[in-house]
Design a protein around this motif. Structure first.
Motif, PDB file in Angstrom:
ATOM      1  N   ASP A 175       0.818  -1.221   0.000  1.00  0.00           N
ATOM      2  CA  ASP A 175       0.000   0.000   0.000  1.00  0.00           C
ATOM      3  C   ASP A 175       0.848   1.266   0.000  1.00  0.00           C
ATOM      4  O   ASP A 175       0.552   2.225  -0.709  1.00  0.00           O
ATOM      5  N   GLU A 176       1.904   1.275   0.809  1.00  0.00           N
ATOM      6  CA  GLU A 176       2.706   2.491   0.956  1.00  0.00           C
ATOM      7  C   GLU A 176       3.730   2.676  -0.160  1.00  0.00           C
ATOM      8  O   GLU A 176       3.919   3.788  -0.666  1.00  0.00           O
ATOM      9  N   PHE A 177       4.405   1.587  -0.553  1.00  0.00           N
ATOM     10  CA  PHE A 177       5.514   1.712  -1.498  1.00  0.00           C
ATOM     11  C   PHE A 177       5.220   1.118  -2.876  1.00  0.00           C
ATOM     12  O   PHE A 177       5.925   1.414  -3.832  1.00  0.00           O
ATOM     13  N   GLY A 178       4.231   0.234  -2.955  1.00  0.00           N
ATOM     14  CA  GLY A 178       3.930  -0.447  -4.211  1.00  0.00           C
ATOM     15  C   GLY A 178       4.761  -1.706  -4.366  1.00  0.00           C
ATOM     16  O   GLY A 178       5.678  -1.968  -3.580  1.00  0.00           O
ATOM     17  N   VAL A 179       4.418  -2.488  -5.377  1.00  0.00           N
ATOM     18  CA  VAL A 179       5.176  -3.726  -5.612  1.00  0.00           C
ATOM     19  C   VAL A 179       6.462  -3.466  -6.382  1.00  0.00           C
ATOM     20  O   VAL A 179       7.353  -4.300  -6.397  1.00  0.00           O
TER      21      VAL A 179
ATOM     22  N   ALA B 257       8.228  -4.818 -16.941  1.00  0.00           N
ATOM     23  CA  ALA B 257       8.854  -5.316 -18.171  1.00  0.00           C
ATOM     24  C   ALA B 257       8.321  -4.589 -19.398  1.00  0.00           C
ATOM     25  O   ALA B 257       8.931  -4.619 -20.450  1.00  0.00           O
ATOM     26  N   GLY B 258       7.163  -3.937 -19.268  1.00  0.00           N
ATOM     27  CA  GLY B 258       6.602  -3.164 -20.364  1.00  0.00           C
ATOM     28  C   GLY B 258       5.597  -3.960 -21.179  1.00  0.00           C
ATOM     29  O   GLY B 258       5.344  -5.114 -20.879  1.00  0.00           O
ATOM     30  N   PRO B 259       5.031  -3.369 -22.155  1.00  0.00           N
ATOM     31  CA  PRO B 259       5.411  -2.073 -22.707  1.00  0.00           C
ATOM     32  C   PRO B 259       4.841  -0.868 -21.956  1.00  0.00           C
ATOM     33  O   PRO B 259       5.308   0.255 -22.139  1.00  0.00           O
ATOM     34  N   ASP B 260       3.823  -1.091 -21.112  1.00  0.00           N
ATOM     35  CA  ASP B 260       3.169   0.034 -20.438  1.00  0.00           C
ATOM     36  C   ASP B 260       3.787   0.323 -19.075  1.00  0.00           C
ATOM     37  O   ASP B 260       4.413  -0.538 -18.470  1.00  0.00           O
ATOM     38  N   ASP B 261       3.560   1.539 -18.597  1.00  0.00           N
ATOM     39  CA  ASP B 261       3.958   1.924 -17.244  1.00  0.00           C
ATOM     40  C   ASP B 261       3.126   1.136 -16.229  1.00  0.00           C
ATOM     41  O   ASP B 261       2.025   0.674 -16.545  1.00  0.00           O
ATOM     42  N   GLN B 262       3.654   1.009 -15.030  1.00  0.00           N
ATOM     43  CA  GLN B 262       2.917   0.402 -13.918  1.00  0.00           C
ATOM     44  C   GLN B 262       3.269   1.184 -12.661  1.00  0.00           C
ATOM     45  O   GLN B 262       4.439   1.512 -12.446  1.00  0.00           O
ATOM     46  N   GLU B 263       2.274   1.473 -11.843  1.00  0.00           N
ATOM     47  CA  GLU B 263       2.463   2.262 -10.626  1.00  0.00           C
ATOM     48  C   GLU B 263       3.183   3.580 -10.927  1.00  0.00           C
ATOM     49  O   GLU B 263       3.971   4.069 -10.128  1.00  0.00           O
TER      50      GLU B 263
END
Length: 161
Positions: free
Chosen positions: A68-72, A101-107
């Protein structure tokens, strides 16, 4: 089989230790790197592919507060994953991979943002990688980086004895 995987196996075997893996973005590639090495059953206990976020908590014991605080995609999660797989398997060393790994952003983090974790007797550490390339390039470079980090740690430990 990679020379890096073989070298890591030989170093782990020489100290009578074991290793286990916790993977996210590498999806089992790190386990393959170990199991491609003949005789690795002496040192590699196994691993968990926790691609989905809830599995990081349920299988590896990553605290929901960390997620929750830092993300995966964080050093905290990488360290908790490495510690979790070490505790779950009883391995001397735990390795982890988490990132995009992409192609899209995450968090909100771009593709190529990766954290690798390493846990062992008396230490837990992580490293941020900023990688380029397509998904496969990023996954392979992540495996190389975490194996190299373990090799360096093992060589330092051997030199201290």
């Amino acid at each position: 089989m990679t020379d890096l995987g073989r070298r890591v196996h030989l170093l782990i075997r020489a100290e009578g230790s074991t290793v286990a893996t916790a993977e996210s973005l590498t999806g089992g590639r790190l386990a393959v790197r170990f199991t491609d090495v003949p005789g690795v059953s002496e040192t590699y206990l196994g691993g968990a592919v926790t691609y989905a976020t809830p599995l990081k908590a349920s299988m590896l014991g990553v605290d929901a507060e960390i997620i929750d605080e830092f993300g995966v995609i964080s050093s905290q999660c990488a360290e908790a994953m490495a510690s979790g797989v070490r505790a779950t398997t009883g391995a001397t060393y735990g390795l982890s991979t988490t990132g995009v790994a992409g192609p899209d952003d995450q968090e909100g983090k771009p593709a190529g943002t990766v954290y690798v974790g390493l846990a062992g007797p008396g230490f837990v550490t992580s490293q941020l990688l900023e990688l380029d390339g397509d998904r496969t390039d990023i996954q392979e470079a992540t495996c190389d980086a975490v194996l190299a980090a373990l090799e360096e740690r093992l060589r330092e430990h051997t030199a201290l004895r």
